[in-house]
Write an enzyme that holds these catalytic residues in place. Structure first.
Site, mmCIF file in Angstrom:
data_model
loop_
_atom_site.group_PDB
_atom_site.id
_atom_site.type_symbol
_atom_site.label_atom_id
_atom_site.label_comp_id
_atom_site.label_asym_id
_atom_site.label_seq_id
_atom_site.Cartn_x
_atom_site.Cartn_y
_atom_site.Cartn_z
ATOM 1 N N HIS A 143 -6.043 -7.609 -0.399
ATOM 2 C CA HIS A 143 -6.214 -6.176 -0.660
ATOM 3 C C HIS A 143 -5.407 -5.779 -1.895
ATOM 4 C CE1 HIS A 143 -6.662 -6.709 3.799
ATOM 5 N NE2 HIS A 143 -7.824 -6.185 3.467
ATOM 6 N N HIS A 186 0.815 -1.219 0.000
ATOM 7 C CA HIS A 186 0.000 0.000 0.000
ATOM 8 C C HIS A 186 0.848 1.269 0.000
ATOM 9 C CE1 HIS A 186 -3.498 -2.438 0.410
ATOM 10 N NE2 HIS A 186 -3.235 -2.826 1.641
#
Length: 304
Positions: free
Chosen positions: A158, A119
């Site tokens: 994710h 991320h």
């Protein structure tokens, strides 16, 4: 097969194995207990240098992380309070993935018992990710002249938004992500090949999508090295996963990814990525299962 780890944690860990960050120590303990590799092949990973970090991240961002000059909003977005320990841990995580990539190119396979901080983008951290270890390692392998083309196979639940953004304009690094469509991050950055899944996707749905996606990614990437984010969080018992994949399904995933790479003559560096099981033992089981499957496969320099 060489396995890298680090002992640097953000906060002192409580004597509660349900605490998510405990999974790293528990995983290392299990690797040692099961004698998965000779003691000399379980190594403390190096810290990534500023030069290595700034190939993937803006120099200003790296400097502000080092000096503790991130804004409150930036710290909130990362999810950890700033400390020198956070900086060291983040450097070690990236450095261990660099080392795992070098090992993969030497022998066919290398493993980081942490990593998968996908991320983190060019100038920001997010979702417990400060530096993007896969991006830093990919850039390091190119800078060292070891390879030019790399594929990142992101099987964390994710989407790898930071990785996608870092390599958005770089055709030499192909980014593949299979993830929950409605899961974090809610504003996704498009990668080269994204495979979004509906909530509660089970083993057959997951494997059908994975097999098609990975096969297409390898064909399009024409890579010389794969970095595999083997997240434990697609598991049905994961608190943040929202999918319904079983441990058996995740073992099938690992075998398919690794066997497909091996058949293509592609060295693989494996990082653990996410895992937030209701029971931390399940997360450790899944990560250990990935490493065990890799250890049983005959990756070798002669086969690469």
């Amino acid at each position: 097969m060489k396995i890298y780890y680090h002992d640097h944690f953000v906060l002192p860990l409580p004597d509660d194995h349900r605490f998510p960050m405990s999974k790293y120590a528990l995983l290392r303990e299990r690797v040692i207990r099961e004698e998965l590799v000779p003691p000399g092949n379980l190594l403390i990973g190096p810290a990534a240098s500023d030069e290595e970090l700034t190939r993937a991240h803006h120099p200003d961002y790296v400097q502000r992380v080092k000096e503790g000059l991130l804004s409150r909003q930036e710290i909130r977005q990362i999810g950890f309070p700033w400390s020198p320990g956070l900086v060291e841990r983040s450097r070690r995580s990236a450095g261990s993935t660099i080392a795992a990539c070098r090992a993969a190119l030497d022998s066919g396979l290398g493993i980081n018992l942490a990593g998968g901080t996908h991320h983190a983008g060019p100038d920001y951290g997010q979702g417990f990710c400060v530096f993007n270890d896969s991006a830093v390692a990919a850039r390091a392998m190119q800078a060292e002249g070891r390879v030019q083309r790399i594929v990142i196979l992101d099987c964390d639940v994710h989407q790898g938004n930071g990785t996608a953004e870092i390599f958005a304009a770089d055709p030499s690094v192909f980014t593949f992500s299979i993830h929950g469509a409605k899961n974090f991050p809610f504003r996704k950055k498009p990668g080269d090949l994204d495979v979004p899944l509906d909530d509660d996707a089970d083993d057959p749905i997951y494997m059908d999508a994975l097999e098609a996606g990975v096969s297409q990614a390898l064909e399009r990437a024409n890579a010389e090295l794969a970095i595999y984010l083997a997240g434990a969080d697609p598991y049905a018992g994961d608190r943040l996963g929202r999918l319904a994949v079983t441990k058996r399904g995740l073992a099938e995933r690992d075998r398919f990814v690794l066997e497909t790479c091996r058949a293509a003559g592609l060295p693989v560096a494996i990082v653990m990525a996410g895992g937030y099981g209701e029971h931390i033992e399940d997360t450790v089981d899944i990560h250990f299962q990935t490493i065990s499957i890799a250890a049983r496969m005959s990756f070798s320099s002669s086969a690469i």
